[in-house]
Write a protein that holds these residues in place. Sequence first.
Motif, PDB file in Angstrom:
ATOM      1  N   LYS A 417       0.751  -1.106  -0.046  1.00  0.00           N
ATOM      2  CA  LYS A 417       0.257   0.046   0.030  1.00  0.00           C
ATOM      3  C   LYS A 417       0.785   1.342  -0.133  1.00  0.00           C
ATOM      4  O   LYS A 417       0.671   2.269  -0.725  1.00  0.00           O
ATOM      5  CB  LYS A 417      -0.772  -0.055   1.019  1.00  0.00           C
ATOM      6  N   LYS A 419       4.001   1.531  -0.914  1.00  0.00           N
ATOM      7  CA  LYS A 419       4.664   1.803  -2.142  1.00  0.00           C
ATOM      8  C   LYS A 419       3.913   2.393  -3.269  1.00  0.00           C
ATOM      9  O   LYS A 419       4.192   3.140  -4.104  1.00  0.00           O
ATOM     10  CB  LYS A 419       5.512   0.288  -2.392  1.00  0.00           C
ATOM     11  N   THR A 420       2.754   1.582  -3.441  1.00  0.00           N
ATOM     12  CA  THR A 420       1.938   2.093  -4.431  1.00  0.00           C
ATOM     13  C   THR A 420       1.491   3.527  -4.341  1.00  0.00           C
ATOM     14  O   THR A 420       1.489   4.368  -5.300  1.00  0.00           O
ATOM     15  CB  THR A 420       0.723   1.268  -4.444  1.00  0.00           C
ATOM     16  N   THR A 421       1.067   4.038  -3.112  1.00  0.00           N
ATOM     17  CA  THR A 421       0.685   5.384  -2.885  1.00  0.00           C
ATOM     18  C   THR A 421       1.775   6.340  -3.145  1.00  0.00           C
ATOM     19  O   THR A 421       1.911   7.336  -4.109  1.00  0.00           O
ATOM     20  CB  THR A 421       0.353   5.669  -1.452  1.00  0.00           C
ATOM     21  N   ASP A 423       4.347   5.689  -5.311  1.00  0.00           N
ATOM     22  CA  ASP A 423       4.533   5.672  -6.698  1.00  0.00           C
ATOM     23  C   ASP A 423       3.772   6.732  -7.563  1.00  0.00           C
ATOM     24  O   ASP A 423       4.016   7.378  -8.444  1.00  0.00           O
ATOM     25  CB  ASP A 423       4.423   4.481  -7.325  1.00  0.00           C
ATOM     26  N   GLN A 424       2.282   6.546  -7.195  1.00  0.00           N
ATOM     27  CA  GLN A 424       1.539   7.374  -7.863  1.00  0.00           C
ATOM     28  C   GLN A 424       1.418   8.892  -7.365  1.00  0.00           C
ATOM     29  O   GLN A 424       1.301   9.639  -8.261  1.00  0.00           O
ATOM     30  CB  GLN A 424       0.062   6.880  -7.071  1.00  0.00           C
ATOM     31  N   LEU A 425       2.011   9.252  -6.140  1.00  0.00           N
ATOM     32  CA  LEU A 425       2.136  10.625  -5.817  1.00  0.00           C
ATOM     33  C   LEU A 425       3.207  11.278  -6.549  1.00  0.00           C
ATOM     34  O   LEU A 425       3.283  12.233  -7.103  1.00  0.00           O
ATOM     35  CB  LEU A 425       2.341  10.757  -4.348  1.00  0.00           C
ATOM     36  N   GLN A 426       4.374  10.370  -6.895  1.00  0.00           N
ATOM     37  CA  GLN A 426       5.376  10.689  -7.565  1.00  0.00           C
ATOM     38  C   GLN A 426       5.237  10.978  -9.106  1.00  0.00           C
ATOM     39  O   GLN A 426       5.443  12.105  -9.572  1.00  0.00           O
ATOM     40  CB  GLN A 426       6.697   9.846  -7.608  1.00  0.00           C
ATOM     41  N   GLN A 427       4.238  10.007  -9.512  1.00  0.00           N
ATOM     42  CA  GLN A 427       3.729  10.313 -11.011  1.00  0.00           C
ATOM     43  C   GLN A 427       2.814  11.624 -10.985  1.00  0.00           C
ATOM     44  O   GLN A 427       2.910  12.385 -12.065  1.00  0.00           O
ATOM     45  CB  GLN A 427       2.859   9.172 -11.350  1.00  0.00           C
ATOM     46  N   LEU A 428       2.116  11.980 -10.151  1.00  0.00           N
ATOM     47  CA  LEU A 428       1.220  13.143 -10.084  1.00  0.00           C
ATOM     48  C   LEU A 428       2.255  14.436  -9.842  1.00  0.00           C
ATOM     49  O   LEU A 428       1.736  15.390 -10.677  1.00  0.00           O
ATOM     50  CB  LEU A 428       0.419  13.007  -8.892  1.00  0.00           C
ATOM     51  N   LYS A 431       3.611  15.097 -13.351  1.00  0.00           N
ATOM     52  CA  LYS A 431       2.640  15.473 -14.412  1.00  0.00           C
ATOM     53  C   LYS A 431       2.317  16.940 -13.971  1.00  0.00           C
ATOM     54  O   LYS A 431       2.364  17.601 -15.004  1.00  0.00           O
ATOM     55  CB  LYS A 431       1.390  14.673 -14.195  1.00  0.00           C
TER      56      LYS A 431
END
Length: 462
Positions: A417, A419-421, A423-428, A431
Amino acid sequence: MALNLTPRFRRLGSRSSLRRKTGHLEPFYATQLWNNIIHALQTQVDSKQQRWHWRMHNDCFTGADAVDVVLSHLMQNVYFSSNDISRLKAARLCQTLMDHKVFYPVGSRLFSKEQKMMFEDRSSSLYKFMDSCALPGAEKDHEMENLLCHERLEPKRKFPETNKITFLNPVALEAHDKRINELLKMINLHPSLSPNPKRKRPTTLLSKKDEWFMVAVDCLEYFPDELIVHASELLSQIVNDREMVAESHKRVLFDTIARHYSQNREPLLYDRYHNIYTGIIKLRESGNSGRALEAAQLCVRLLEPNWREELHRLLSFMAVAAAPSAYKLQKQNMNKTVIRRTFTKAIIQNKSLPKTQAEELVLFLMDNHTAVFKIPDSLLQMVRKKLLLLQEGGDPDTSTGFTFCQHISQKEFDEQKNKTTMDQLQQLVEKINQNSNMSVKERNILLHEFQKHHPLVFLQHF
């Protein structure tokens, strides 16, 4: 030989030559049974707060739960033989209870003069109880009874115990028992202790040797009373030579069934399972008919019992009527073509599914109507394996068949959980920083908000 038409067909066709004699319940037993059914429903059904059309309603119960309670009560009553009891008859009794204001459908207008409401044996249909004044035996003025019921619908209800309900007027008691007797006859519950066991066999007009008639009459059990009465009257008026009578009977029955299923009604296959239907069609097109049949068997098990039974009866009739050697439905078309065009929309309607694929699915179900309603062998084997594992003291979480999730520990879940969070924040944040469609000011505002809520991710990125 004469074919015993369905009990409901015979009952509603009493104005024709399709007549039937039934035994009578013991004195006052009908009243007791009626009150006991109401008491069982009020005390055993699961009433709770539920949502209907974006609004929350208190003390609601579903139509499926009501049928479960009534069916269970009838099966435990030794006065009736087990052969007389079915879920369809329990649903009819619930319809009678609703007609007599024991409960009402959520969202309806109380005591309105609109079209008669139909009870639905579904988990999505909600109902609420009336006040105690709706119980049989309560001696109130009719207009006052309606008024009190309308004004005293409260979340907490106190119903009188059935054994304490009394009738002060013997004439009213007799009339009340007669009314309840008629209601019980309407759902065709036959007493197993009938005082008159020697009854005449019902006179019928249809041959028992003809499978076409048998499967057609089975479908009529789910039809509105008006259609049944009309079909019964038409059958009784047919007088001609034997061969012409049989053909005329089949024409009347087919027209009745086609008229019912041509109406604008919800299809028997739920629209929410359209992905499953598409998967079945793809398996068929790829030549994997065995897997397609297994998928269809599992899909049918998802339907509610009364809908599944109605679909089974309709597909059985379609299979018999579509045979080339069966009664010719239209001179210019083959029977299978007529059946496909007439009943496809009654079984499935989906905008994302092309008409040709919908017809292909219906024909596949029709051709396999016997096997489709059996439990898949693979599912039976999985259940046996699971039960054997539990008997031997094995871990119930151990995989014994198809699984769609992997069992992990709480620690592994937390790590995944986090790690996935991250990773998604880094992508956000990436962007936002690289978005050329925003002005510099807008981008700085968003980055500032991001830094405010996720400072660690912001520092790692920059």
